[in-house]
Design a protein around this motif. Structure first.
Motif, short mmCIF file in Angstrom:
data_model
loop_
_atom_site.label_atom_id
_atom_site.label_comp_id
_atom_site.label_asym_id
_atom_site.label_seq_id
_atom_site.Cartn_x
_atom_site.Cartn_y
_atom_site.Cartn_z
N GLN A 29 0.86 -1.19 0.00
CA GLN A 29 0.00 0.00 0.00
C GLN A 29 0.89 1.24 0.00
N ILE A 30 1.25 1.69 -1.21
CA ILE A 30 2.22 2.78 -1.36
C ILE A 30 1.53 4.08 -1.75
N ASN A 31 2.22 5.18 -1.47
CA ASN A 31 1.74 6.53 -1.78
C ASN A 31 2.44 6.98 -3.06
N THR A 32 1.73 6.91 -4.18
CA THR A 32 2.31 7.30 -5.46
C THR A 32 2.02 8.77 -5.74
N THR A 33 2.71 9.32 -6.74
CA THR A 33 2.51 10.71 -7.14
C THR A 33 2.24 10.76 -8.63
N VAL A 34 1.19 11.46 -9.01
CA VAL A 34 0.83 11.55 -10.43
C VAL A 34 1.99 12.14 -11.23
N GLY A 35 2.37 11.43 -12.29
CA GLY A 35 3.41 11.92 -13.19
C GLY A 35 4.83 11.62 -12.77
N ASP A 36 5.04 11.20 -11.53
CA ASP A 36 6.40 10.92 -11.05
C ASP A 36 6.75 9.47 -11.38
N LEU A 37 6.94 9.19 -12.65
CA LEU A 37 7.15 7.81 -13.09
C LEU A 37 8.39 7.20 -12.44
N GLU A 38 9.47 7.96 -12.36
CA GLU A 38 10.69 7.42 -11.77
C GLU A 38 10.54 7.22 -10.26
N GLY A 39 9.91 8.18 -9.60
CA GLY A 39 9.70 8.03 -8.16
C GLY A 39 8.78 6.87 -7.83
N ASN A 40 7.71 6.72 -8.62
CA ASN A 40 6.81 5.58 -8.41
C ASN A 40 7.51 4.26 -8.71
N ARG A 41 8.33 4.26 -9.76
CA ARG A 41 9.12 3.07 -10.09
C ARG A 41 10.00 2.66 -8.92
N ASP A 42 10.67 3.63 -8.32
CA ASP A 42 11.58 3.32 -7.22
C ASP A 42 10.83 2.76 -6.02
N ILE B 5 8.05 1.04 -6.18
CA ILE B 5 7.64 -0.32 -6.55
C ILE B 5 8.82 -1.28 -6.43
N ILE B 6 9.99 -0.85 -6.89
CA ILE B 6 11.18 -1.71 -6.79
C ILE B 6 11.53 -1.99 -5.33
N ALA B 7 11.44 -0.96 -4.48
CA ALA B 7 11.73 -1.15 -3.05
C ALA B 7 10.74 -2.14 -2.44
N ALA B 8 9.48 -2.06 -2.85
CA ALA B 8 8.47 -2.98 -2.32
C ALA B 8 8.71 -4.40 -2.83
N LEU B 9 9.13 -4.53 -4.09
CA LEU B 9 9.47 -5.86 -4.63
C LEU B 9 10.62 -6.47 -3.84
N ARG B 10 11.60 -5.65 -3.52
CA ARG B 10 12.75 -6.14 -2.75
C ARG B 10 12.30 -6.61 -1.36
N LYS C 209 8.55 -2.23 -18.39
CA LYS C 209 9.58 -3.18 -18.81
C LYS C 209 10.68 -3.29 -17.76
N THR C 210 11.06 -2.14 -17.21
CA THR C 210 12.08 -2.15 -16.15
C THR C 210 11.61 -2.95 -14.95
N LEU C 211 10.35 -2.78 -14.59
CA LEU C 211 9.82 -3.47 -13.41
C LEU C 211 9.71 -4.97 -13.64
N VAL C 212 9.39 -5.37 -14.87
CA VAL C 212 9.32 -6.80 -15.18
C VAL C 212 10.66 -7.47 -14.87
N SER C 213 11.73 -6.78 -15.18
CA SER C 213 13.07 -7.35 -14.95
C SER C 213 13.40 -7.50 -13.47
N GLN C 214 12.62 -6.84 -12.61
CA GLN C 214 12.88 -6.87 -11.16
C GLN C 214 12.09 -7.96 -10.44
N THR C 215 11.37 -8.81 -11.18
CA THR C 215 10.46 -9.76 -10.54
C THR C 215 11.00 -11.19 -10.52
N LYS C 216 12.30 -11.34 -10.54
CA LYS C 216 12.86 -12.69 -10.50
C LYS C 216 12.45 -13.39 -9.21
#
Length: 540
Positions: free
Chosen positions: A12-25, A27-32, A72-79
């Protein structure tokens, strides 16, 4: 029969509209974190990559392309893990879809397109998206998994409620961006339990959290099994990781339910914090009058941003009583916020002198009252321009509804914190805030004093407005429920008050259209929710 094991992390993360890189980061932290927690599946909210609602940014092709590249970047983080991620999809005809990607071990196994697009209230999804047509059900381990997005489970004609769907999915995941209003979480809990029982599925309901302009998303994600038992519920109004271990006998994690005033107050704090932070402001200005509205806004601002980031400004006029001025100073002291003083007597006198010839023969009226409000607006905006602080306005819903506010005066500012809060609730929230500390921060004299704008001698709000108990009840019926004057009268509103108030509401749309955005906390707020024409001769 023993339930198969599946460990799910609801991020349950707090995203920001338009901040694609910030939202990506995020998501990656949550995947980790999910991998470290040995989760099998991690879910993310609706349009997690983009933020919700992205509105007309969706008309920019490069925004959509950038979002697809982030996916695509996030797909690569789902090993070694499965994930459900909300994003914007596009087909060969450049039609856009509100979508969810089902990713398993670095491969997209399926993409679901939201079928039911909301187009009411604060929602405009048909303006941007094409509805999907095909439900998605896929195997994940020993579970059959179905993915839905928000409105798909709210519509009673949705495919999820059809008899042929029942029992097809043992696990139904709904990723959502459901905005807050009072009692909304109770509605969701009832909906999810009913859905789980009807579909014979374990339902994972994943809601967004965070503020976005007028909207507050309150989280409260949850999991409910096929018998209607709640397996866990995430915290409200904050980021949270909720682990649901299907097949485990661990007790459910259930937060303490929030009372009505507590949840409204937390919504206002979160909405204020995120509006300021996400728009890169550091400090705010609050015109402190010694009244209850500005006192509550100052408390919310201090709680949202920290006392050092709130600057109070007192601007006494010839009609400001010593009691209200002292209360304003005491409140600032109790909150440990900076307090500036600007006496507006001389400026007001200069205005009166300048207009003396033109106004000759006309008795004083609201013109002179509004001059004081506009002087104060100028002072606040000058400080804002000089120091880069954002001005928080202090008008409540009762005032905004009836036009009991001054354009370019007390309406001047960048964010209207309590714009959707009725006056009667203002008092309840002030008492609630006072209950949180060892001693009250809002002086009790503010709570006891009859509300007044102090723009003329012996003025009170009830010189112009009906008693707030009647006014707020009428506004609930007329504005929020769209009832007629006659229907309001049948429910106990005196006819004269109903007619007078309806006229005030109708003729002040032009004012509301020029007001700053403010936090939605009721089922129908002015602005995104209630879109009335300014030029309008229809009268009830």
């Amino acid at each position: 029969m023993k339930t198969p094991r599946l460990k799910i992390l609801i991020a349950q993360i707090n995203t920001t509209v338009g901040d694609l890189e910030g939202n990506r980061d995020k998501i990656i932290a949550a995947l980790r974190f999910a991998k470290e927690s040995h989760a099998d599946l991690v879910t993310f909210p609706e349009l997690a990559i983009n933020g919700y609602p992205p509105e007309d940014i969706l008309h920019k092709d490069y925004f959509v392309l950038d979002n697809l590249n982030i996916l695509k970047t996030l797909v690569s983080q789902t090993k070694g893990i499965a994930a459900i991620i909300g994003f914007v999809d596009r087909d060969k005809k450049k039609r856009l879809y509100n979508a969810a990607a089902l990713i398993v071990n670095q491969k997209i196994r399926a993409i679901y397109h939201k079928i039911h697009l909301p187009n009411y209230g604060v929602f405009d999804e048909r303006r941007y998206f094409t509805p999907g047509t095909v439900p998605v059900i896929m195997d994940l381990g020993r579970f059959s998994l179905s993915v839905t997005i928000c409105e798909d489970i709210w519509r009673k004609d949705s495919y999820v409620y059809q008899r042929g769907y029942r029992g097809k999915a043992s696990l139904l995941v709904n990723i959502s961006a459901s905005p807050y209003h009072t009692h909304k979480q109770t509605e969701r809990q009832k909906l999810i339990k009913n859905l789980a029982v009807k579909t014979r599925s374990t339902v994972i309901y994943h809601n967004l959290v965070g503020g976005q302009d007028e909207l507050v998303f309150d989280g409260g994600s949850m999991a409910v099994n096929a018998s209607g038992r709640t397996l866990g519920e995430a915290k409200r109004f904050m980021e949270d990781f909720l682990t649901i271990d299907l097949g485990s006998q661990k007790p459910a994690r259930l937060p303490t339910p929030l009372g009505h005033q507590a949840e409204v107050y937390q919504a206002l704090v979160l909405g204020t914090h995120d509006y300021i932070q996400k728009n890169n402001f550091k400090k705010v200005l609050v015109g402190l009058s010694g009244g209850i509205d500005s006192a509550l806004v100052a408390c919310i601002a201090a709680d949202a941003l920290g006392p050092k980031n709130v600057v109070a400004v007192t601007m006494p006029s010839p009609y400001t009583s010593q009691e209200t001025y002292q209360d304003a100073k005491l409140l600032a002291k109790n909150l440990s916020i900076q307090c500036l003083k600007f006496r507006i007597h001389k400026i007001f006198k200069q205005y009166l002198t300048a207009f003396k010839g033109v106004f000759s023969g006309h008795p004083p009226d609201t013109t002179e009252e509004n001059l004081q409000a506009r002087i104060r607006g100028n002072v606040l905006m000058a400080l804002s321009n000089k120091f880069g602080h954002l001005v928080l306005t202090t008008g409540n819903k009762s005032e905004m509804a009836t036009g009991y506010c001054t354009l370019y005066g007390d309406m001047a500012g960048g964010f209207a914190v309590i714009k959707d809060v009725p006056k009667t609730l203002i008092f309840g929230l002030a008492r609630y805030r006072n209950s949180l500390g060892a001693s009250p921060v809002i002086p009790t004299s503010i709570l006891k004093r009859p509300p007044t704008a102090e723009l003329r001698r012996d003025q009170t709000d009830q010189d112009t407005l009906p008693p707030y108990s009647l006014l707020d009840r009428f506004l609930e019926l007329y504005v929020e429920k769209d009832m007629s004057i006659e229907a309001a009268v049948r429910r106990g509103i005196p006819k004269a008050i109903a007619i007078k108030t309806a006229r005030m509401v109708d003729r002040n749309e032009y004012k509301r259209r020029q007001s700053p955005p403010g936090i939605k906390i009721t089922p129908k707020a002015f602005g995104r929710d209630r879109r009335m024409p300014i030029t309008n001769r229809y009268r009830l």
